[in-house]
Design a protein around this motif. Structure first.
Motif, PDB file in Angstrom:
ATOM      1  N   SER A  12       0.813  -1.215   0.000  1.00 27.73           N
ATOM      2  CA  SER A  12       0.000   0.000   0.000  1.00 27.73           C
ATOM      3  C   SER A  12       0.845   1.264   0.000  1.00 27.73           C
ATOM      4  N   GLU A  13       2.038   1.213   0.600  1.00 22.95           N
ATOM      5  CA  GLU A  13       2.916   2.389   0.624  1.00 22.95           C
ATOM      6  C   GLU A  13       3.263   2.834  -0.789  1.00 22.95           C
ATOM      7  N   PHE A  14       3.376   1.880  -1.706  1.00 18.48           N
ATOM      8  CA  PHE A  14       3.718   2.193  -3.085  1.00 18.48           C
ATOM      9  C   PHE A  14       2.487   2.435  -3.943  1.00 18.48           C
ATOM     10  N   ALA A  15       1.391   1.791  -3.600  1.00 16.54           N
ATOM     11  CA  ALA A  15       0.210   1.831  -4.453  1.00 16.54           C
ATOM     12  C   ALA A  15      -0.684   3.037  -4.224  1.00 16.54           C
ATOM     13  N   ILE A  16      -0.904   3.434  -2.984  1.00 16.86           N
ATOM     14  CA  ILE A  16      -1.899   4.472  -2.689  1.00 16.86           C
ATOM     15  C   ILE A  16      -1.664   5.787  -3.435  1.00 16.86           C
ATOM     16  N   PRO A  17      -0.438   6.304  -3.535  1.00 16.65           N
ATOM     17  CA  PRO A  17      -0.282   7.554  -4.294  1.00 16.65           C
ATOM     18  C   PRO A  17      -0.647   7.416  -5.771  1.00 16.65           C
ATOM     19  N   SER A  18      -0.660   6.200  -6.297  1.00 18.77           N
ATOM     20  CA  SER A  18      -0.989   5.962  -7.701  1.00 18.77           C
ATOM     21  C   SER A  18      -2.460   5.663  -7.930  1.00 18.77           C
ATOM     22  N   VAL A  19      -3.209   5.427  -6.861  1.00 14.88           N
ATOM     23  CA  VAL A  19      -4.630   5.098  -6.981  1.00 14.88           C
ATOM     24  C   VAL A  19      -5.438   6.388  -6.907  1.00 14.88           C
ATOM     25  N   LEU A  20      -6.442   6.505  -7.763  1.00 17.54           N
ATOM     26  CA  LEU A  20      -7.268   7.702  -7.775  1.00 17.54           C
ATOM     27  C   LEU A  20      -8.732   7.356  -7.978  1.00 17.54           C
ATOM     28  N   ARG A  21      -9.590   8.328  -7.672  1.00 12.27           N
ATOM     29  CA  ARG A  21     -11.028   8.174  -7.898  1.00 12.27           C
ATOM     30  C   ARG A  21     -11.339   8.563  -9.330  1.00 12.27           C
ATOM     31  N   VAL A  22     -12.214   7.813  -9.959  1.00  9.97           N
ATOM     32  CA  VAL A  22     -12.703   8.104 -11.302  1.00  9.97           C
ATOM     33  C   VAL A  22     -14.203   8.320 -11.157  1.00  9.97           C
ATOM     34  N   VAL A  23     -14.670   9.541 -11.418  1.00 12.26           N
ATOM     35  CA  VAL A  23     -16.079   9.869 -11.208  1.00 12.26           C
ATOM     36  C   VAL A  23     -16.711  10.297 -12.522  1.00 12.26           C
ATOM     37  N   SER A  31     -21.830  12.902 -14.896  1.00  5.93           N
ATOM     38  CA  SER A  31     -23.147  12.913 -15.532  1.00  5.93           C
ATOM     39  C   SER A  31     -24.105  11.934 -14.861  1.00  5.93           C
ATOM     40  N   LYS A  32     -23.566  10.904 -14.222  1.00  2.62           N
ATOM     41  CA  LYS A  32     -24.404   9.897 -13.545  1.00  2.62           C
ATOM     42  C   LYS A  32     -24.162   9.851 -12.042  1.00  2.62           C
ATOM     43  N   ASN A  33     -23.201  10.627 -11.567  1.00  2.00           N
ATOM     44  CA  ASN A  33     -22.819  10.627 -10.154  1.00  2.00           C
ATOM     45  C   ASN A  33     -22.435   9.211  -9.694  1.00  2.00           C
ATOM     46  N   THR A  34     -21.643   8.545 -10.536  1.00  2.00           N
ATOM     47  CA  THR A  34     -21.121   7.218 -10.216  1.00  2.00           C
ATOM     48  C   THR A  34     -19.608   7.254 -10.337  1.00  2.00           C
ATOM     49  N   GLY A  35     -18.962   6.262  -9.795  1.00  2.00           N
ATOM     50  CA  GLY A  35     -17.513   6.262  -9.897  1.00  2.00           C
ATOM     51  C   GLY A  35     -16.890   4.957  -9.502  1.00  2.00           C
ATOM     52  N   GLY A  36     -15.589   4.971  -9.523  1.00  2.00           N
ATOM     53  CA  GLY A  36     -14.788   3.821  -9.165  1.00  2.00           C
ATOM     54  C   GLY A  36     -13.371   4.278  -8.920  1.00  2.00           C
ATOM     55  N   THR A  37     -12.443   3.388  -9.110  1.00  2.00           N
ATOM     56  CA  THR A  37     -11.041   3.722  -8.907  1.00  2.00           C
ATOM     57  C   THR A  37     -10.238   3.363 -10.146  1.00  2.00           C
ATOM     58  N   THR A  51      -8.443   1.748 -15.563  1.00  2.00           N
ATOM     59  CA  THR A  51      -9.601   1.527 -14.712  1.00  2.00           C
ATOM     60  C   THR A  51     -10.453   0.424 -15.314  1.00  2.00           C
ATOM     61  N   ALA A  52     -11.540   0.079 -14.658  1.00  2.00           N
ATOM     62  CA  ALA A  52     -12.480  -0.908 -15.187  1.00  2.00           C
ATOM     63  C   ALA A  52     -13.411  -0.219 -16.186  1.00  2.00           C
ATOM     64  N   GLU A  53     -13.732  -0.894 -17.261  1.00  2.00           N
ATOM     65  CA  GLU A  53     -14.595  -0.322 -18.291  1.00  2.00           C
ATOM     66  C   GLU A  53     -15.979   0.005 -17.753  1.00  2.00           C
ATOM     67  N   HIS A  54     -16.493  -0.794 -16.823  1.00  2.00           N
ATOM     68  CA  HIS A  54     -17.842  -0.525 -16.314  1.00  2.00           C
ATOM     69  C   HIS A  54     -17.923   0.789 -15.533  1.00  2.00           C
ATOM     70  N   VAL A  55     -16.786   1.297 -15.082  1.00  2.00           N
ATOM     71  CA  VAL A  55     -16.763   2.587 -14.365  1.00  2.00           C
ATOM     72  C   VAL A  55     -17.074   3.737 -15.319  1.00  2.00           C
ATOM     73  N   VAL A  56     -16.649   3.608 -16.579  1.00  2.00           N
ATOM     74  CA  VAL A  56     -16.810   4.689 -17.563  1.00  2.00           C
ATOM     75  C   VAL A  56     -17.602   4.244 -18.791  1.00  2.00           C
ATOM     76  N   SER A  57     -18.358   3.173 -18.673  1.00  2.00           N
ATOM     77  CA  SER A  57     -18.973   2.517 -19.832  1.00  2.00           C
ATOM     78  C   SER A  57     -19.752   3.444 -20.761  1.00  2.00           C
ATOM     79  N   SER A  58     -20.578   4.310 -20.241  1.00  2.00           N
ATOM     80  CA  SER A  58     -21.367   5.187 -21.117  1.00  2.00           C
ATOM     81  C   SER A  58     -20.940   6.646 -21.010  1.00  2.00           C
ATOM     82  N   ALA A  59     -19.791   6.891 -20.411  1.00  2.00           N
ATOM     83  CA  ALA A  59     -19.321   8.268 -20.203  1.00  2.00           C
ATOM     84  C   ALA A  59     -18.523   8.777 -21.404  1.00  2.00           C
ATOM     85  N   GLU A  60     -18.616  10.057 -21.606  1.00  2.00           N
ATOM     86  CA  GLU A  60     -17.776  10.772 -22.563  1.00  2.00           C
ATOM     87  C   GLU A  60     -16.623  11.394 -21.772  1.00  2.00           C
ATOM     88  N   PRO A  61     -15.511  11.725 -22.412  1.00  2.00           N
ATOM     89  CA  PRO A  61     -14.393  12.327 -21.670  1.00  2.00           C
ATOM     90  C   PRO A  61     -14.789  13.552 -20.839  1.00  2.00           C
TER      91      PRO A  61
END
Length: 136
Positions: free
Chosen positions: A42-53, A56-62, A73-83
């Motif tokens: 986790s010491e190495f990973a946490i600074p590289s992990v971010l929230r992806v929101v 338009s749908k108020n949904t997100g992931g990491t 990220t996972a495709e289902h996090v941004v499946s119908s989103a535009e940039p």
């Protein structure tokens, strides 16, 4: 094939690590970083992990920042989103927009290209097939 499976397993581990963080739109870290199960990784990973929101749908992931500067990220996090719908929140609370997305629903993977260069530590995906997930 092994490297793809490892990349998916590694991404899943990072998503697990991020799930220990608060479900807010930012990750705030104070003092020593510990996450129990993730241990020293986790010491190495946490600074590289971010929230992806998806605003338009108020949904997100990491997601995580790869050494190339892209976000995986996972495709289902941004499946119908535009940039324009995606906002990234780094562990420093910095918000970043993305300029483009590549989606692969068959593998549930997505690549996000940030508008600006991210000034965070990054993760390298190992090419070693014998590497054990979660151990450093």
């Amino acid at each position: 094939m092994k490297s793809r499976l490892f990349a998916i397993a590694y991404c899943s581990l990072l998503l697990l690590i991020a799930s220990f963080c608060k479900a807010s739109d930012q990750i705030k870290i104070e003092g020593a970083v510990t996450t129990g199960i993730a241990g020293k990784a986790s010491e190495f990973a946490i600074p590289s992990v971010l929230r992806v929101v998806d605003i338009s749908k108020n949904t997100g992931g990491t997601g995580f920042v790869h050494k190339s500067g892209i976000i995986i990220t996972a495709e289902h996090v941004v499946s119908s989103a535009e940039p324009k719908d995606i906002v990234l929140t780094l562990y420093t609370s910095q918000k970043v927009r993305i300029k483009s997305i590549i989606k692969d629903p068959n593998r549930d993977l997505a690549i996000l290209y940030p508008e600006t260069e991210l000034n965070v530590s990054t993760l390298t995906i190992s090419q070693k097939p014998s590497l054990k997930t979660g151990l450093i």
